[in-house]
Write a protein that holds these residues in place. Sequence first.
Motif, PDB file in Angstrom:
ATOM      1  N   UNK A  12       0.843  -1.194   0.000  1.00 54.49           N
ATOM      2  CA  UNK A  12       0.000   0.000   0.000  1.00 54.49           C
ATOM      3  C   UNK A  12       0.878   1.245   0.000  1.00 54.49           C
ATOM      4  N   UNK A  13       0.685   2.074  -1.031  1.00 50.09           N
ATOM      5  CA  UNK A  13       1.392   3.341  -1.130  1.00 50.09           C
ATOM      6  C   UNK A  13       0.524   4.430  -0.520  1.00 50.09           C
ATOM      7  N   UNK A  14       1.121   5.184   0.407  1.00 48.06           N
ATOM      8  CA  UNK A  14       0.397   6.248   1.117  1.00 48.06           C
ATOM      9  C   UNK A  14       0.526   7.561   0.361  1.00 48.06           C
ATOM     10  N   UNK A  15      -0.603   8.260   0.267  1.00 46.44           N
ATOM     11  CA  UNK A  15      -0.626   9.577  -0.357  1.00 46.44           C
ATOM     12  C   UNK A  15      -1.562  10.475   0.448  1.00 46.44           C
ATOM     13  N   UNK A  16      -1.136  11.689   0.721  1.00 44.83           N
ATOM     14  CA  UNK A  16      -1.976  12.666   1.399  1.00 44.83           C
ATOM     15  C   UNK A  16      -2.313  13.750   0.385  1.00 44.83           C
ATOM     16  N   UNK A  92      10.053   4.307   1.854  1.00 45.66           N
ATOM     17  CA  UNK A  92      10.355   3.970   3.250  1.00 45.66           C
ATOM     18  C   UNK A  92       9.703   4.978   4.191  1.00 45.66           C
ATOM     19  N   UNK A  93       9.102   4.450   5.258  1.00 52.62           N
ATOM     20  CA  UNK A  93       8.499   5.305   6.265  1.00 52.62           C
ATOM     21  C   UNK A  93       7.088   5.775   5.940  1.00 52.62           C
ATOM     22  N   UNK A  94       6.635   5.589   4.716  1.00 51.11           N
ATOM     23  CA  UNK A  94       5.277   5.998   4.329  1.00 51.11           C
ATOM     24  C   UNK A  94       4.394   4.806   3.989  1.00 51.11           C
ATOM     25  N   UNK A  95       4.947   3.871   3.234  1.00 50.39           N
ATOM     26  CA  UNK A  95       4.166   2.754   2.709  1.00 50.39           C
ATOM     27  C   UNK A  95       4.176   1.573   3.669  1.00 50.39           C
ATOM     28  N   UNK A 139       7.103  -0.218   5.516  1.00 54.74           N
ATOM     29  CA  UNK A 139       8.283  -0.404   4.675  1.00 54.74           C
ATOM     30  C   UNK A 139       9.454   0.325   5.325  1.00 54.74           C
ATOM     31  N   UNK A 140      10.498  -0.434   5.647  1.00 54.44           N
ATOM     32  CA  UNK A 140      11.662   0.112   6.340  1.00 54.44           C
ATOM     33  C   UNK A 140      12.921   0.104   5.473  1.00 54.44           C
ATOM     34  N   UNK A 141      13.049  -0.916   4.644  1.00 53.74           N
ATOM     35  CA  UNK A 141      14.205  -1.005   3.746  1.00 53.74           C
ATOM     36  C   UNK A 141      13.738  -1.445   2.362  1.00 53.74           C
ATOM     37  N   UNK A 142      14.433  -0.943   1.350  1.00 50.73           N
ATOM     38  CA  UNK A 142      14.153  -1.330  -0.029  1.00 50.73           C
ATOM     39  C   UNK A 142      15.491  -1.585  -0.708  1.00 50.73           C
ATOM     40  N   UNK A 143      15.655  -2.784  -1.228  1.00 54.65           N
ATOM     41  CA  UNK A 143      16.857  -3.129  -1.978  1.00 54.65           C
ATOM     42  C   UNK A 143      16.435  -3.609  -3.357  1.00 54.65           C
ATOM     43  N   UNK A 144      17.185  -3.169  -4.369  1.00 55.37           N
ATOM     44  CA  UNK A 144      16.911  -3.558  -5.749  1.00 55.37           C
ATOM     45  C   UNK A 144      18.104  -4.363  -6.243  1.00 55.37           C
ATOM     46  N   UNK A 145      17.835  -5.556  -6.748  1.00 54.52           N
ATOM     47  CA  UNK A 145      18.886  -6.429  -7.261  1.00 54.52           C
ATOM     48  C   UNK A 145      18.681  -6.636  -8.758  1.00 54.52           C
TER      49      UNK A 145
END
Length: 156
Positions: A12-16, A92-95, A139-145
């Motif tokens: 879930x992506x947060x948007x205000x 991070x921190x929003x979703x 969501x705290x960490x995001x890594x792309x491989x």
Amino acid sequence: MGIGYVDSVIVYNRYVRKTDEAEQYFGTRFDNVRVELTQGANITKSGLENANACIIKVNTASIKKSGKSYKAPKVWEKLTTEEMVENFTLNKGKDFFVIVNKADMGIDVDLPEGMVDSDTYAGGFFEYVKNKYGYAYSVDTVDVYTLIPRFEIGGK
């Protein structure tokens, strides 16, 4: 599909909204992902009490199946509502993400995808999901491989 890649999550992506400050979430379901509940191992490894509790691994096949494209957080926030529904981001921190299907743990939850107005849930949508269903993580960490293309998303 590898062993363990049978679970499903919704990110879930947060948007205000700027016009009235209403909180909305845009949900994207990913099937055939790997879910690892890892808090104990991560605390032991890092020595940090607030280590990630869950890591999800979303491969490119799962992303393609969702029918959506990834957009960087700053780009996603500038999209129209219709475009937000058609894309996803990892901020991070929003979703947050929710495990909605994990057969070996008896998890099978039906949650909305697309746009959700947070105000329609007592205490907000994230708190509602966390309290009613559990297995909801910020969501705290995001890594792309790129070698084995995938997103690894850590949550608390």
